[in-house]
Design an enzyme around this catalytic site. Sequence first.
Site, mmCIF file in Angstrom:
data_model
loop_
_atom_site.group_PDB
_atom_site.id
_atom_site.type_symbol
_atom_site.label_atom_id
_atom_site.label_comp_id
_atom_site.label_asym_id
_atom_site.label_seq_id
_atom_site.Cartn_x
_atom_site.Cartn_y
_atom_site.Cartn_z
ATOM 1 N N CYS A 322 14.190 42.469 25.497
ATOM 2 C CA CYS A 322 14.205 43.858 25.041
ATOM 3 C C CYS A 322 13.065 44.106 24.062
ATOM 4 O O CYS A 322 12.802 43.280 23.183
ATOM 5 C CB CYS A 322 15.543 44.168 24.376
ATOM 6 S SG CYS A 322 15.760 45.914 23.953
ATOM 7 N N ARG A 430 20.410 53.815 32.134
ATOM 8 C CA ARG A 430 20.832 53.129 30.916
ATOM 9 C C ARG A 430 20.012 53.576 29.713
ATOM 10 O O ARG A 430 20.480 53.535 28.574
ATOM 11 C CB ARG A 430 20.696 51.608 31.107
ATOM 12 C CG ARG A 430 21.306 50.795 29.989
ATOM 13 C CD ARG A 430 21.137 49.295 30.253
ATOM 14 N NE ARG A 430 21.955 48.496 29.348
ATOM 15 C CZ ARG A 430 21.584 48.125 28.135
ATOM 16 N NH1 ARG A 430 20.389 48.481 27.676
ATOM 17 N NH2 ARG A 430 22.388 47.411 27.372
#
Length: 492
Positions: A322, A430
Amino acid sequence: MARLHNDLINKEFWYRDITLIPNRLPDFERDEVDLTTHFTKKIILKAPFVSSPMDTVTGSDMAILMALYGGMGVIHYNFQTIDEQIKEVETVKRFEAGFVYNPIVLSPKNTIKDVYDINDKYGFFSVPITEDGTLSSRLVGIVTHRDVRFRSDMKTKLKEVMTPRNKLKAASKKETVDKNDLNEANKIIKKYNVDTLVIVDEKDKVVALVTDSDLRKNKQFPLATKTENKQLITFIAVESRLKSARERIAKGVDAGVDGIVIDASIVFKEQIEIAKWTKENFPQLEVVLGNIDSSEMVREIVKKAFQYCDGLKVGIGPGAACITQQELGTGRAQASAVWDCVQETKRLERKYGFMPIIADGGIKVDDITKPGDITKALALGAQTCMMGSLFAGLDESPGETEFDYKENRMVKKYRGMGSLEAMEKRSAARYAVDKVKIRIPEGRVVKVPYRGSGHDFLPKLISGVKQGFQKQGFKNIAQLQEFGDIRPLSKR
């Protein structure tokens, strides 16, 4: 409540910035440690591990593995269609059960190929044969692996190879299912040495199955996370879009899913609407919201949606794949986020009730003998740890193993759901960029070390966490969270 050193209060810190100080003299063995914990308000795990809903981490194989060893898997939604995700749920649910209700049946006119197709899809060969291939007609026989394993003509009709009804031992629904008595079924399996026992009603219609392999699995995996009917427990991830989530949730319920994780990089208010709709229509489902990283977010969700929410997922941008924090300057150090959110749930517990915290991401485990970050997350108050990169290198994760010549080792691909590659499917939802043309990546594609079979890896991981508890002198998570001594780790 665990003691947080004054130098850490109101500071941002990662797991690597803290250590746990042993203050006790252990008087018990490592295997006496009990890691039982809550994933949600109702779902209890024997191991505090959850595999994350990422498309390079959790499909049916990973969900099965995690459940067998006391944890749980959340099946990702980054498939081209909803039905593909639901098939993964069905595979998990058919892996192990006590009474298998609504079993797959075929007719005498079906072929051996149909049996092999069922095995390819669900992993078993035993199929009851009814008059018309539905549960509405009488039982006329059964086909098992021993009936088809040496057959080469896939077009052979099942009526030619099946064990006919007059030679088939079946059990009465009245004596087994109606009494919820697996022991009676087990006795019949042992007495007649059968692999699959068919349960029939008074009209000789199939109502359930019990298999010898399921009974053996029950003994082989004593920690397994299962329903009352001995089926493995699994959740699915759903997007933060009410319209599409409704269809996904309804189909998941039909497949037997136990709960949902409304999965997004950060909680959207629409998640509360989805949670409310889910509880109103399917009250048996457990609902997890995510992700959050502050006491303010906890407070808003608990006050508005405590009755609709069964767990909160903490972590904005800490994962190995991430890059939200680097790219957008948004998020916070994961250890401090977990502590902050847990403290707020404790403050609100007296008024509203218990709310489990799931520490999602930021667990760095370079080797299976170094699970310290997991113990630290639990000491900070998390009930479970959700992990991606740690499990992505296992045989059970989706994707192929390859040799990395630069690293001179075997690796597997691991990608953040915010990577442009993952967004080509459905994961753009998302990050709330599924309706825009310009997409800013919040994830990257990396390679993680190949770790081999999860059946070797998970027992060692569990033992490593237990060993950390033993060193601290704590027999369970509650003791660690009440008496743990958390201090800053000096830089070396």
